[in-house]
Design an enzyme around this catalytic site. Structure first.
Site, PDB file in Angstrom:
ATOM      1  N   SER A  28      46.238  -0.563   3.287  1.00 57.18           N
ATOM      2  CA  SER A  28      47.215  -1.475   3.902  1.00 57.18           C
ATOM      3  C   SER A  28      47.866  -0.851   5.128  1.00 57.18           C
ATOM      4  O   SER A  28      48.658  -1.503   5.822  1.00 57.18           O
ATOM      5  CB  SER A  28      48.298  -1.838   2.884  1.00 57.18           C
ATOM      6  OG  SER A  28      47.733  -2.623   1.873  1.00 57.18           O
ATOM      7  N   THR A  60      53.251   7.082   0.292  1.00 58.24           N
ATOM      8  CA  THR A  60      52.688   7.195   1.640  1.00 58.24           C
ATOM      9  C   THR A  60      53.824   7.559   2.591  1.00 58.24           C
ATOM     10  O   THR A  60      54.991   7.417   2.244  1.00 58.24           O
ATOM     11  CB  THR A  60      52.027   5.844   2.026  1.00 58.24           C
ATOM     12  OG1 THR A  60      51.035   5.524   1.045  1.00 58.24           O
ATOM     13  CG2 THR A  60      51.370   5.860   3.377  1.00 58.24           C
TER      14      THR A  60
HETATM   15  N1  GLY Z   1      47.471   4.050  -0.305  1.00 62.80           N
HETATM   16  C1  GLY Z   1      48.196   3.261   0.575  1.00 62.80           C
HETATM   17  C2  GLY Z   1      47.355   2.598   1.597  1.00 62.80           C
HETATM   18  O1  GLY Z   1      46.341   3.152   1.978  1.00 62.80           O
HETATM   19  O2  GLY Z   1      47.684   1.530   2.034  1.00 62.80           O
END
Ligand code: GLY
Length: 587
Positions: A459, A394
């Site tokens: 998250s 991310t």
């Molecule tokens: N894939 C990481 C999040 O959405 O927290």
């Protein structure tokens, strides 16, 4: 008309438009608001992206323009983290109207998704097997997010925002150590070196590209050109959409993504939620993001009973505030269009005061709070426990523009390189693994269970803090999977309680307290002493040399903007002084 003439015409038209845009910006700033004295700033995970954002400011663009243009570059130079094949959330603050906006461009489960799609005859599908599966691919949201953000508040023509990434993809960029560093491991553990397309791009002649290599991505350039010329329909319908569906349908574990899933994709505008913390107002994104934890953790931290304290007691309170907030997040949060989440109650002063008294002893398992003792929570479902894991692919950008508008954008493909399935210059996400993959043994539903057309819990925690005069004082956010709430909360408590500067708070050891084990980053600063201190209180500590945070922060102070980029990644922060207006640049 020759291509050269057309290019010159477009360039001249853009120039005239830009001059008009610059004039308009100046007028808005002087007539409608007190002029913003601090200039602009961008903090993001790669120098190419940061330079691009600054370039957009110089050309008359605002925070939304800079965010889109910089993120298009990140999709090229940092493909392990995010891109066209993924999704994201964008929080925007418009200074002239004091309005905040939350755009949810989260990937969405295909209509054919089922609650048990990650279950096998031997139990839940293995970590890597699920990661690289076609089932992991959700309908990507990034392109629609760009479009919606630009419609809502962009200033430059959309095509201008695509220019830097297009040029870099065509002319090539120098591969960074972090991108190159992933590739040997991905060849061993994943399918990046075997899947068609990604194999040739990342492993030409069978060898991984190396740090310092010049890498061109003409397929990415062609995809960008199509979207820039024809809008998001070029991505969500037609040949690109057909290739996305085809890539998700390949073995192993073919997914169910269909053309209709892509054609039906829509960005959702969701509420921003704000909560008082001392003299500040913390504003953040609602579910399916986990932003609410950024109101819970600082308030729980303050509410906990305490005697005169040592620095280690502060850390213990931070740990316990996290444990309580994570337990609530894990239990109650999911897609708000699908499950009932008692958000107002979880963020109310009454609940947080009560919840702080739950402070579990270090060796106790932490459970979610008893919301049902409050009158207005009667209808809240009791879900099965959920311990969903997330990987850390991310990226986060924090931006303030020359008018004082701000963007906090976190975007993702979920695991490094997403599902590692390649389509026309970009990888597809594996965001479906952010759902609870296991079904509960007693048959009870989970708040974050897979369901058709549902968005998986995230998250990601976009946060802006305002002072008692409603002036913006902090923009923050981070990548890092399930550790994001802990990383971002460190930036808030570190600045407003521990008195750290943005760079010091980013450099402070990360402490992640989800469940019964506390992860402490012992490879930094006081990390070892923090780990020992927590052990002496009875906590079970897992020592980690390094962490995968990517905190990008901008603080507004009376002396101006102070930014920080996380040294654990490749980010930088750059400022543009207020005096460097776009008109001056053009002339
Ligand atoms: N894939 C990481 C999040 O959405 O927290």
């Amino acid at each position: 008309m020759s291509a050269h003439f057309l290019f010159r015409l477009l360039t001249m038209t853009s120039l005239v438009w830009l001059l008009l845009a610059c004039a308009k910006t100046t007028a808005v700033a002087t007539i409608e608001t007190t002029p913003w004295p601090h200039g602009a700033m961008i903090s993001a995970a790669n120098p190419h992206a940061v330079t691009t954002g600054i370039d957009m400011f110089k050309r008359g663009g605002n925070a939304i323009d800079a965010a889109i243009a910089a993120h298009l570059v990140l999709g090229l130079v940092e493909p392990q983290s995010s891109g066209l094949g993924g999704g994201g959330f964008l929080m925007h603050y418009d200074r002239a109207t004091s309005k905040t906006l939350f755009l949810d461009g989260r990937e969405t489960a295909p209509a054919g998704a089922t609650v048990d799609m990650f279950m096998t005859d031997d139990g839940v599908m293995g970590y890597i097997e699920a990661w690289v599966s076609g089932k992991a691919v959700g309908t990507p949201g990034t392109v629609a997010l760009y479009w919606e953000a630009h419609q809502q508040a962009g200033r430059l023509p959309l095509a201008v925002l695509f220019e830097p990434a297009l040029a870099l993809a065509t002319e090539g960029f120098v591969v960074s150590p972090r991108l190159a560093g992933y590739l040997p491991m991905m060849a061993e553990r994943g399918r990046l070196a075997t899947n068609p397309g990604s194999r040739d791009y990342f492993y030409p002649n069978g060898k991984p590209i190396e740090s310092g290599d010049l890498l061109k991505n003409p397929e990415y350039a062609a995809t960008l050109q199509a979207i820039a010329s024809h809008g998001p329909s070029a991505f969500y319908t037609g040949d690109i959409a057909a290739d996305i569906v085809n890539a998700a349908a390949q073995a192993p574990n073919a997914g169910s993504l269909m053309l209709k899933d892509l054609a039906d994709y829509r960005v959702k505008i969701r509420p921003i939620i704000c909560g008082v913390y001392r003299k500040y107002n913390i504003c953040t994104t609602t579910p399916p993001s986990s932003g609410a934890a950024q109101i819970m953790i600082p308030n729980l931290y303050d509410q906990m009973p305490r005697a005169p304290e040592s620095p280690q007691d502060h850390i213990a309170r931070f740990v316990d505030a996290q444990r309580l907030a994570y337990a609530d997040r894990d239990h109650f949060f999911g897609d708000p269009d699908e499950v009932s989440i008692p958000l107002d109650l979880l963020l109310s002063t009454d609940y947080l005061k009560q919840r702080a008294l739950d402070r579990f002893s270090p060796d106790e398992a932490v459970s979610h709070g008893d919301v049902w003792q409050f009158k207005n929570a009667a209808a809240t479902p009791r879900w099965a426990p959920d311990t969903t894991d997330e990987m850390a692919g991310t990226t986060h950008l924090s931006i303030i523009d020359l008018d004082g508008n701000a963007v906090s954008l976190t975007a993702t493909v979920e695991g490094p390189f997403g599902s590692q399935r390649w389509v026309r210059g970009f990888v597809l996400n594996n965001e479906m693994t952010d759902f609870a993959k296991a079904v509960s043994e007693d048959g009870r539903a989970l708040a974050n269970a897979v369901a058709p057309n549902r968005r998986p819990r995230s998250s990601m925690s976009h946060t802006m803090v305002f002072d008692e005069n409603q002036a913006l004082v902090l923009v923050t956010g981070s990548p890092g999977g399930n550790s994001i709430p802990a990383y971002v909360a460190k930036s808030i408590i570190g600045i407003f309680d521990w008195g750290l500067t943005p760079q010091a708070v980013v450099g402070h050891p990360n402490i992640i307290a989800r469940g019964d084990t506390i992860r402490v980053e012992v490879g930094r600063g006081e990390g070892k002493a923090i780990a020992e201190g927590l052990e002496s209180y009875g906590y079970k500590v897992r020592r980690r040399e390094g962490e995968n945070s990517g905190l990008h922060i901008i603080q507004v102070t009376s002396e101006g903007l102070q930014g920080a980029a996380d040294p654990r990644r490749e980010g930088v922060v750059e400022a543009l002084p207020a005096s460097q207006t776009c008109v001056a640049q053009l002339l």
